[in-house]
Design an enzyme around this catalytic site. Structure first.
Site, PDB file in Angstrom:
ATOM      1  N   ARG A  69     -28.889 -33.691   4.236  1.00  0.00           N
ATOM      2  CA  ARG A  69     -29.976 -32.696   4.192  1.00  0.00           C
ATOM      3  C   ARG A  69     -31.270 -33.365   3.725  1.00  0.00           C
ATOM      4  O   ARG A  69     -32.344 -33.100   4.248  1.00  0.00           O
ATOM      5  CB  ARG A  69     -29.609 -31.550   3.235  1.00  0.00           C
ATOM      6  CG  ARG A  69     -28.568 -30.609   3.834  1.00  0.00           C
ATOM      7  CD  ARG A  69     -28.194 -29.516   2.856  1.00  0.00           C
ATOM      8  NE  ARG A  69     -29.314 -28.672   2.471  1.00  0.00           N
ATOM      9  CZ  ARG A  69     -29.300 -27.864   1.396  1.00  0.00           C
ATOM     10  NH1 ARG A  69     -28.224 -27.792   0.633  1.00  0.00           N
ATOM     11  NH2 ARG A  69     -30.349 -27.127   1.101  1.00  0.00           N
ATOM     12  N   ASN A 101     -36.039 -22.253  -1.940  1.00  0.00           N
ATOM     13  CA  ASN A 101     -35.795 -23.510  -1.226  1.00  0.00           C
ATOM     14  C   ASN A 101     -35.805 -24.691  -2.181  1.00  0.00           C
ATOM     15  O   ASN A 101     -36.538 -24.711  -3.171  1.00  0.00           O
ATOM     16  CB  ASN A 101     -36.852 -23.708  -0.138  1.00  0.00           C
ATOM     17  CG  ASN A 101     -36.829 -22.579   0.871  1.00  0.00           C
ATOM     18  OD1 ASN A 101     -35.873 -21.807   0.901  1.00  0.00           O
ATOM     19  ND2 ASN A 101     -37.865 -22.461   1.669  1.00  0.00           N
ATOM     20  N   ASP A 103     -36.244 -27.811  -0.798  1.00  0.00           N
ATOM     21  CA  ASP A 103     -36.719 -28.909   0.054  1.00  0.00           C
ATOM     22  C   ASP A 103     -38.039 -29.545  -0.373  1.00  0.00           C
ATOM     23  O   ASP A 103     -38.429 -30.597   0.159  1.00  0.00           O
ATOM     24  CB  ASP A 103     -36.784 -28.454   1.525  1.00  0.00           C
ATOM     25  CG  ASP A 103     -37.683 -27.235   1.761  1.00  0.00           C
ATOM     26  OD1 ASP A 103     -38.652 -27.036   0.990  1.00  0.00           O
ATOM     27  OD2 ASP A 103     -37.417 -26.482   2.720  1.00  0.00           O
ATOM     28  N   HIS A 118     -33.929 -22.332  -7.206  1.00  0.00           N
ATOM     29  CA  HIS A 118     -32.624 -22.965  -6.981  1.00  0.00           C
ATOM     30  C   HIS A 118     -32.666 -24.485  -7.131  1.00  0.00           C
ATOM     31  O   HIS A 118     -31.762 -25.170  -6.668  1.00  0.00           O
ATOM     32  CB  HIS A 118     -32.075 -22.550  -5.606  1.00  0.00           C
ATOM     33  CG  HIS A 118     -31.795 -21.074  -5.511  1.00  0.00           C
ATOM     34  ND1 HIS A 118     -31.662 -20.383  -4.332  1.00  0.00           N
ATOM     35  CD2 HIS A 118     -31.616 -20.147  -6.498  1.00  0.00           C
ATOM     36  CE1 HIS A 118     -31.402 -19.105  -4.584  1.00  0.00           C
ATOM     37  NE2 HIS A 118     -31.389 -18.930  -5.894  1.00  0.00           N
ATOM     38  N   CYS A 148     -23.302 -40.887 -20.535  1.00  0.00           N
ATOM     39  CA  CYS A 148     -22.354 -40.059 -21.307  1.00  0.00           C
ATOM     40  C   CYS A 148     -21.002 -39.957 -20.602  1.00  0.00           C
ATOM     41  O   CYS A 148     -20.077 -39.343 -21.117  1.00  0.00           O
ATOM     42  CB  CYS A 148     -22.940 -38.665 -21.544  1.00  0.00           C
ATOM     43  SG  CYS A 148     -22.811 -37.564 -20.122  1.00  0.00           S
ATOM     44  N   ASN A 211     -40.160 -11.683   8.736  1.00  0.00           N
ATOM     45  CA  ASN A 211     -38.822 -12.160   9.087  1.00  0.00           C
ATOM     46  C   ASN A 211     -38.520 -11.699  10.518  1.00  0.00           C
ATOM     47  O   ASN A 211     -38.726 -10.529  10.827  1.00  0.00           O
ATOM     48  CB  ASN A 211     -37.783 -11.570   8.110  1.00  0.00           C
ATOM     49  CG  ASN A 211     -36.468 -12.316   8.139  1.00  0.00           C
ATOM     50  OD1 ASN A 211     -35.928 -12.587   9.204  1.00  0.00           O
ATOM     51  ND2 ASN A 211     -35.957 -12.645   6.962  1.00  0.00           N
ATOM     52  N   PRO A 212     -38.055 -12.574  11.388  1.00  0.00           N
ATOM     53  CA  PRO A 212     -37.731 -12.134  12.754  1.00  0.00           C
ATOM     54  C   PRO A 212     -36.590 -11.112  12.784  1.00  0.00           C
ATOM     55  O   PRO A 212     -36.446 -10.377  13.756  1.00  0.00           O
ATOM     56  CB  PRO A 212     -37.303 -13.415  13.478  1.00  0.00           C
ATOM     57  CG  PRO A 212     -37.521 -14.548  12.549  1.00  0.00           C
ATOM     58  CD  PRO A 212     -37.837 -14.018  11.189  1.00  0.00           C
TER      59      PRO A 212
HETATM   60  P1  OAD Z   1     -30.796 -17.364   4.581  1.00  0.00           P
HETATM   61  O1  OAD Z   1     -30.276 -18.406   5.491  1.00  0.00           O
HETATM   62  O2  OAD Z   1     -29.833 -16.427   3.960  1.00  0.00           O
HETATM   63  O3  OAD Z   1     -31.862 -16.488   5.345  1.00  0.00           O
HETATM   64  C1  OAD Z   1     -32.875 -17.062   6.125  1.00  0.00           C
HETATM   65  C2  OAD Z   1     -33.741 -15.955   6.668  1.00  0.00           C
HETATM   66  O4  OAD Z   1     -34.830 -16.548   7.356  1.00  0.00           O
HETATM   67  C3  OAD Z   1     -33.026 -15.035   7.661  1.00  0.00           C
HETATM   68  O5  OAD Z   1     -33.225 -13.682   7.249  1.00  0.00           O
HETATM   69  C4  OAD Z   1     -33.731 -15.324   8.989  1.00  0.00           C
HETATM   70  O6  OAD Z   1     -33.836 -14.165   9.809  1.00  0.00           O
HETATM   71  C5  OAD Z   1     -35.077 -15.797   8.523  1.00  0.00           C
HETATM   72  N1  OAD Z   1     -35.796 -16.708   9.451  1.00  0.00           N
HETATM   73  C6  OAD Z   1     -35.278 -17.576  10.351  1.00  0.00           C
HETATM   74  N2  OAD Z   1     -36.271 -18.237  10.986  1.00  0.00           N
HETATM   75  C7  OAD Z   1     -37.443 -17.774  10.480  1.00  0.00           C
HETATM   76  C8  OAD Z   1     -38.817 -18.050  10.725  1.00  0.00           C
HETATM   77  N3  OAD Z   1     -39.203 -18.964  11.633  1.00  0.00           N
HETATM   78  N4  OAD Z   1     -39.753 -17.386  10.007  1.00  0.00           N
HETATM   79  C9  OAD Z   1     -39.379 -16.471   9.073  1.00  0.00           C
HETATM   80  N5  OAD Z   1     -38.102 -16.152   8.819  1.00  0.00           N
HETATM   81  C10 OAD Z   1     -37.143 -16.786   9.496  1.00  0.00           C
HETATM   82  O7  OAD Z   1     -31.680 -18.126   3.480  1.00  0.00           O
HETATM   83  P2  OAD Z   1     -32.164 -17.624   2.028  1.00  0.00           P
HETATM   84  O8  OAD Z   1     -32.486 -16.182   2.040  1.00  0.00           O
HETATM   85  O9  OAD Z   1     -33.183 -18.577   1.568  1.00  0.00           O
HETATM   86  O10 OAD Z   1     -28.827 -20.858  -2.252  1.00  0.00           O
HETATM   87  O11 OAD Z   1     -30.832 -17.840   1.203  1.00  0.00           O
HETATM   88  C11 OAD Z   1     -30.830 -17.681  -0.185  1.00  0.00           C
HETATM   89  C12 OAD Z   1     -29.961 -18.711  -0.833  1.00  0.00           C
HETATM   90  O12 OAD Z   1     -28.660 -18.690  -0.242  1.00  0.00           O
HETATM   91  C13 OAD Z   1     -30.409 -20.150  -0.640  1.00  0.00           C
HETATM   92  O13 OAD Z   1     -31.387 -20.539  -1.567  1.00  0.00           O
HETATM   93  C14 OAD Z   1     -29.140 -20.909  -0.851  1.00  0.00           C
HETATM   94  C15 OAD Z   1     -28.187 -20.054  -0.076  1.00  0.00           C
HETATM   95  O14 OAD Z   1     -26.849 -20.116  -0.464  1.00  0.00           O
HETATM   96  C16 OAD Z   1     -28.478 -21.950  -2.916  1.00  0.00           C
HETATM   97  O15 OAD Z   1     -28.335 -23.027  -2.374  1.00  0.00           O
HETATM   98  C17 OAD Z   1     -28.287 -21.710  -4.365  1.00  0.00           C
END
Ligand code: OAD
Length: 245
Positions: A69, A101, A103, A118, A148, A211-212
């Site tokens: 990643r 994120n 990243d 996170h 440690c 969000n799409p």
């Molecule tokens: P998700 O993968 O759950 O959700 C991503 C969202 O982005 C979805 O609702 C998509 O519809 C939307 N999406 C996709 N392409 C897009 C675009 N071009 N523009 C806008 N939106 C778009 O990711 P998170 O909500 O970030 O945790 O997930 C939350 C956490 O779950 C992450 O931080 C991670 C994961 O497990 C840890 O690693 C602790």
């Protein structure tokens, strides 16, 4: 709702603005999300790659996945959505970014006041004593030990782990005291982060979702835009900038 019909008169350059983001904001940079059809969690078991039990069972599987990643992130660039946030932050003095994120693309785009709920995939720490440790790229796929004796791991939050207290408190405080929140590219499923847009709205903020796909927050959003962040956010910036100046 059409962008031209949105009215932003209630906001000024002194309004407090929060950009709350998830994996979807980095999708147009070519970085995989988690819960989309081609996302990480549709291919892999999160408990094997993002939990203490998974790390104990096969540390090098976990470290290899994070290294892959990290390499993808190195090759990627911030996209138009990250860059728009930097422009917004010049317009709105009192604005912060709260991201799920890891990243680091917000920082690379020049965004400021960033709460990384996170963690950050570019940092490493000891799994026992918590000390931060610098590793070179060569060493990231193998299990290294701290002085440690503890195992060195990426500084990201795994399932079952708590978020850093100072970070989550700062983020809740910003959300509860903002006038305007953008919730961008998150499925709004992972708590406590997912609570933030609800918390902002409960305390009087106007919340715009981008969000799409529909999310668990969509029905409640003041405006829910079904679009990609990189295409709509620059347009919203132009509209707000024109209305405020
Ligand atoms: P998700 O993968 O759950 O959700 C991503 C969202 O982005 C979805 O609702 C998509 O519809 C939307 N999406 C996709 N392409 C897009 C675009 N071009 N523009 C806008 N939106 C778009 O990711 P998170 O909500 O970030 O945790 O997930 C939350 C956490 O779950 C992450 O931080 C991670 C994961 O497990 C840890 O690693 C602790």
């Amino acid at each position: 709702m059409m962008l031209e019909n949105m009215r932003f008169e209630r906001f000024t350059q002194d309004s407090r603005v929060v950009f709350f983001t998830g994996a979807g904001i980095s999708a147009e940079s070519g970085i995989a999300t988690f819960r989309d059809p081609d996302g990480h969690w549709s291919k892999y078991d999160p408990m094997k790659l993002a939990s203490q039990a998974g790390f104990r069972e096969d540390p090098e599987l976990v470290l290899g996945w994070y290294a892959d990643r990290r390499e993808a992130i190195h090759k990627a660039k911030p996209n138009a959505a990250h860059i728009s946030i930097s422009k917004f932050q010049k317009l709105f003095r009192h604005s912060v970014v709260i991201t799920q994120n890891v990243d680091g693309l917000h920082e690379r785009a020049g965004n400021r006041s960033i709460y990384e709920l996170h963690g950050n995939i570019h940092r490493h720490k000891c799994n026992s004593c918590g000390k931060y440790i610098e590793l070179n790229d060569m060493n990231m796929r193998i299990l290294n030990r701290c002085e440690c004796g503890g195992s060195i791991r990426p500084d990201v939050v795994w399932f079952g782990e708590s978020l850093a207290l100072e970070t989550i408190n700062g983020a809740f405080n910003a959300a509860q005291n903002c006038d305007l929140m953008f919730t961008i590219g998150t499925s709004t499923q992972i708590y406590p982060a997912a609570q933030l847009p609800f918390e902002a709205q409960k305390n009087g903020a106007f919340v715009i979702e981008i969000n799409p796909e529909a999310t668990s927050f969509s029905a409640q959003a003041d405006i829910s835009l079904r679009d990609k962040a990189g295409s709509i956010l620059p347009k919203i910036y132009e509209e707000i900038n024109a209305q405020l100046n």
